[in-house]
Enzyme design. Sequence first.
Site, PDB file in Angstrom:
ATOM      1  N   GLU A 200      31.955  45.204  24.629  1.00  8.01           N
ATOM      2  CA  GLU A 200      33.368  44.831  24.491  1.00  8.01           C
ATOM      3  C   GLU A 200      33.457  43.477  23.805  1.00  8.01           C
ATOM      4  O   GLU A 200      32.540  42.656  23.922  1.00  8.01           O
ATOM      5  CB  GLU A 200      34.022  44.693  25.885  1.00  8.01           C
ATOM      6  CG  GLU A 200      34.325  46.007  26.570  1.00  8.01           C
ATOM      7  CD  GLU A 200      35.017  45.808  27.922  1.00  8.01           C
ATOM      8  OE1 GLU A 200      35.182  44.645  28.353  1.00  8.01           O
ATOM      9  OE2 GLU A 200      35.372  46.819  28.534  1.00  8.01           O
ATOM     10  N   LYS A 201      34.583  43.235  23.165  1.00  7.98           N
ATOM     11  CA  LYS A 201      34.834  41.889  22.670  1.00  7.98           C
ATOM     12  C   LYS A 201      34.948  40.986  23.891  1.00  7.98           C
ATOM     13  O   LYS A 201      35.509  41.372  24.911  1.00  7.98           O
ATOM     14  CB  LYS A 201      36.131  41.838  21.851  1.00  7.98           C
ATOM     15  CG  LYS A 201      36.425  40.445  21.342  1.00  7.98           C
ATOM     16  CD  LYS A 201      37.301  40.433  20.107  1.00  7.98           C
ATOM     17  CE  LYS A 201      37.491  38.992  19.612  1.00  7.98           C
ATOM     18  NZ  LYS A 201      36.218  38.398  19.115  1.00  7.98           N
ATOM     19  N   ILE A 203      36.562  38.320  25.912  1.00  8.75           N
ATOM     20  CA  ILE A 203      37.854  37.643  26.020  1.00  8.75           C
ATOM     21  C   ILE A 203      37.613  36.323  26.749  1.00  8.75           C
ATOM     22  O   ILE A 203      37.186  36.322  27.907  1.00  8.75           O
ATOM     23  CB  ILE A 203      38.879  38.503  26.805  1.00  8.75           C
ATOM     24  CG1 ILE A 203      38.973  39.922  26.220  1.00  8.75           C
ATOM     25  CG2 ILE A 203      40.242  37.822  26.851  1.00  8.75           C
ATOM     26  CD1 ILE A 203      39.559  40.032  24.841  1.00  8.75           C
ATOM     27  N   GLU A 275      42.227  47.281  37.557  1.00  7.25           N
ATOM     28  CA  GLU A 275      41.957  45.887  37.179  1.00  7.25           C
ATOM     29  C   GLU A 275      42.153  45.671  35.687  1.00  7.25           C
ATOM     30  O   GLU A 275      41.678  46.472  34.883  1.00  7.25           O
ATOM     31  CB  GLU A 275      40.480  45.555  37.458  1.00  7.25           C
ATOM     32  CG  GLU A 275      40.159  45.044  38.823  1.00  7.25           C
ATOM     33  CD  GLU A 275      38.715  44.529  38.878  1.00  7.25           C
ATOM     34  OE1 GLU A 275      38.231  43.929  37.905  1.00  7.25           O
ATOM     35  OE2 GLU A 275      38.089  44.763  39.919  1.00  7.25           O
ATOM     36  N   ASN A 290      39.123  50.076  41.088  1.00 13.54           N
ATOM     37  CA  ASN A 290      38.464  49.951  42.379  1.00 13.54           C
ATOM     38  C   ASN A 290      38.987  51.060  43.273  1.00 13.54           C
ATOM     39  O   ASN A 290      40.171  51.088  43.617  1.00 13.54           O
ATOM     40  CB  ASN A 290      38.747  48.592  43.009  1.00 13.54           C
ATOM     41  CG  ASN A 290      38.183  47.468  42.164  1.00 13.54           C
ATOM     42  OD1 ASN A 290      37.028  47.510  41.760  1.00 13.54           O
ATOM     43  ND2 ASN A 290      39.003  46.487  41.854  1.00 13.54           N
ATOM     44  N   ARG A 292      39.121  51.976  46.337  1.00 12.77           N
ATOM     45  CA  ARG A 292      39.064  51.632  47.767  1.00 12.77           C
ATOM     46  C   ARG A 292      40.248  50.738  48.117  1.00 12.77           C
ATOM     47  O   ARG A 292      40.961  50.272  47.223  1.00 12.77           O
ATOM     48  CB  ARG A 292      37.779  50.837  48.042  1.00 12.77           C
ATOM     49  CG  ARG A 292      37.733  49.549  47.236  1.00 12.77           C
ATOM     50  CD  ARG A 292      36.642  48.592  47.641  1.00 12.77           C
ATOM     51  NE  ARG A 292      36.775  47.307  46.972  1.00 12.77           N
ATOM     52  CZ  ARG A 292      36.317  47.015  45.759  1.00 12.77           C
ATOM     53  NH1 ARG A 292      35.673  47.931  45.067  1.00 12.77           N
ATOM     54  NH2 ARG A 292      36.510  45.824  45.228  1.00 12.77           N
ATOM     55  N   ARG A 338      40.763  33.194  51.290  1.00  6.92           N
ATOM     56  CA  ARG A 338      39.633  33.792  52.014  1.00  6.92           C
ATOM     57  C   ARG A 338      38.901  32.683  52.758  1.00  6.92           C
ATOM     58  O   ARG A 338      38.456  31.705  52.152  1.00  6.92           O
ATOM     59  CB  ARG A 338      38.670  34.469  51.039  1.00  6.92           C
ATOM     60  CG  ARG A 338      39.279  35.662  50.347  1.00  6.92           C
ATOM     61  CD  ARG A 338      38.214  36.443  49.617  1.00  6.92           C
ATOM     62  NE  ARG A 338      38.805  37.531  48.862  1.00  6.92           N
ATOM     63  CZ  ARG A 338      38.111  38.520  48.320  1.00  6.92           C
ATOM     64  NH1 ARG A 338      36.786  38.535  48.452  1.00  6.92           N
ATOM     65  NH2 ARG A 338      38.709  39.475  47.646  1.00  6.92           N
TER      66      ARG A 338
HETATM   67  C1  MV4 Z   1      35.326  40.646  30.826  1.00  7.45           C
HETATM   68  C2  MV4 Z   1      35.534  39.269  30.595  1.00  7.45           C
HETATM   69  C3  MV4 Z   1      35.791  38.876  29.304  1.00  7.45           C
HETATM   70  N1  MV4 Z   1      35.824  39.778  28.300  1.00  7.45           N
HETATM   71  N2  MV4 Z   1      35.371  41.513  29.802  1.00  7.45           N
HETATM   72  C4  MV4 Z   1      33.823  40.285  35.308  1.00  7.45           C
HETATM   73  C5  MV4 Z   1      33.861  41.253  36.407  1.00  7.45           C
HETATM   74  C6  MV4 Z   1      34.186  42.571  35.822  1.00  7.45           C
HETATM   75  N3  MV4 Z   1      35.119  43.255  36.654  1.00  7.45           N
HETATM   76  C7  MV4 Z   1      34.743  42.269  34.474  1.00  7.45           C
HETATM   77  N4  MV4 Z   1      34.572  40.867  34.244  1.00  7.45           N
HETATM   78  C8  MV4 Z   1      34.926  40.276  33.076  1.00  7.45           C
HETATM   79  N5  MV4 Z   1      35.046  41.126  32.037  1.00  7.45           N
HETATM   80  C9  MV4 Z   1      35.613  41.072  28.567  1.00  7.45           C
HETATM   81  N6  MV4 Z   1      35.631  41.928  27.558  1.00  7.45           N
HETATM   82  C10 MV4 Z   1      35.466  38.404  31.673  1.00  7.45           C
HETATM   83  C11 MV4 Z   1      35.165  38.899  32.917  1.00  7.45           C
HETATM   84  C12 MV4 Z   1      35.111  37.939  33.981  1.00  7.45           C
HETATM   85  C13 MV4 Z   1      35.906  38.069  35.116  1.00  7.45           C
HETATM   86  C14 MV4 Z   1      36.784  39.129  35.290  1.00  7.45           C
HETATM   87  C15 MV4 Z   1      37.557  39.252  36.424  1.00  7.45           C
HETATM   88  C16 MV4 Z   1      37.455  38.292  37.413  1.00  7.45           C
HETATM   89  C17 MV4 Z   1      36.592  37.251  37.271  1.00  7.45           C
HETATM   90  C18 MV4 Z   1      35.813  37.121  36.139  1.00  7.45           C
HETATM   91  C19 MV4 Z   1      34.946  36.038  35.995  1.00  7.45           C
HETATM   92  C20 MV4 Z   1      34.191  35.921  34.899  1.00  7.45           C
HETATM   93  C21 MV4 Z   1      34.255  36.880  33.891  1.00  7.45           C
END
Ligand code: MV4
Length: 447
Positions: A200-201, A203, A275, A290, A292, A338
């Site tokens: 993925e790109k 972000i 999410e 998710n 659950r 939490r």
């Molecule tokens: C990402 C991202 C940036 N760009 N995907 C981390 C957990 C997983 N559920 C997906 N995550 C991320 N995916 C792209 N393309 C940054 C994260 C990410 C993040 C996402 C949700 C909650 C906390 C996070 C902490 C660091 C990175």
Amino acid sequence: MYTRILVANRGEIALRIIRACREMGIETVAIFSEADRGSAYLDLADEAICVGSPKSADSYLKIANVISAAEVGNVEAIHPGYGFLAENAHFNEVCRSCKIDFIGPTPVAMEQLGDKNRARAIARDANVPVVPGSDGLIEDDQEAIRIAHEIGFPVLIKATAGGGGKGMRVAANDLSLKSALQQAKNEAEAAFGNAGVYLEKYIENPRHIEVQVLADHHGNAIHLYERDCSTQRRHQKLIEESPAPNLSEEAREAMCAAAVRMIKHAEYTNAGTVEFIVDKENNFYFIEVNARIQVEHPVTEMVTGIDLIKSQIRIAAGEPLEISQSDIKVQGVAMECRINAENVDRGFQPSAGKITKMIIPGGLGVRFDSHAHADYTVPPYYDSMIGKLIVYQPTRGEAIECMSRALDELQIEGIQTTVPFHKKLLRDSAFADGWIDTTFVERTFLD
Ligand code: MV4
């Protein structure tokens, strides 16, 4: 409706489920490991059965033991809570083959969404925005490089069997992409027994916003709006809130509608969370589902007035949703801290041991979901969360004031907790203004 349910979990969520069942006139069978023997919350169940030794793998995760407890306890259904066996499609399948209802989605929906690459394909099919990236799993270096050039660096490699941040790797150029790809595959194979990865790109500094959904077995699916979970550290959520601050009304409605399209398309049932990551311009991208109930479900309960655990049980028992989308109105602001048994000064290292004193806050709009109490010993074997402090107020400013006051009242002695860190977080001016993204905690409180 069920007359008797097994609660296949421990701690605060076991207590939360037992409370809902009691109000619904449903008997409960609790399970416990030897490390949780004698825990006070077990007294609130109608029966409590030991399922093994302290290590999770020998008790709460041991399918044969949990199913045996369900048979001995003579239950009609199992509520898995979160963690442990909650998203184990095989366990879900075993429950059904033993004629025990699993309170959650079907094994098929769980299996499909558990594979992140497949979930991404379902999202695309459902016209839900996904992060620009590969159409499927990455076959070789050349394909990865070609896609990276199409979407532009930096890119993020994700394990299809991963989730929650496990097995992710960022790459900024062709050279680092090749090595990151190999590392990611090796890591994924070792951790999940599945080397599949996709691209993925990347972000930068996204917000993490998730949409709560409910779907019954009669084709009805609704959303209960969003939670902002951006206030996290190393993939551990610290504070969750609803509604998300500084989110445009258009983005909110579009994201919630996309979440409903997603679960309808996946033929998902029961409670779930879709999410998204959201960039500076309020563009949102699906990342995972998710399958659950989640730790942070209470903030949605507070702002919508809907009991999500009771909803899960009614849906599993085959009842149609008694509410439609237009009945869902968000009122006020809810925030959850939490409370973990951790030493913040030692890098959030777990702090197990005996709680010698515990004073619980109260007052208007204050909720404390916890199985802990004075003289309770926090075992070292499990997640360090010992409670969730939730406040509900008319505005976000008032929620912060109320939470600060409640944290001042909350006294836990004998172990270290995350309470002092939360107090500091709530005093931060960027937090007060709602300028939160997933890098906020690490940027502001460097460790
Ligand atoms: C990402 C991202 C940036 N760009 N995907 C981390 C957990 C997983 N559920 C997906 N995550 C991320 N995916 C792209 N393309 C940054 C994260 C990410 C993040 C996402 C949700 C909650 C906390 C996070 C902490 C660091 C990175």
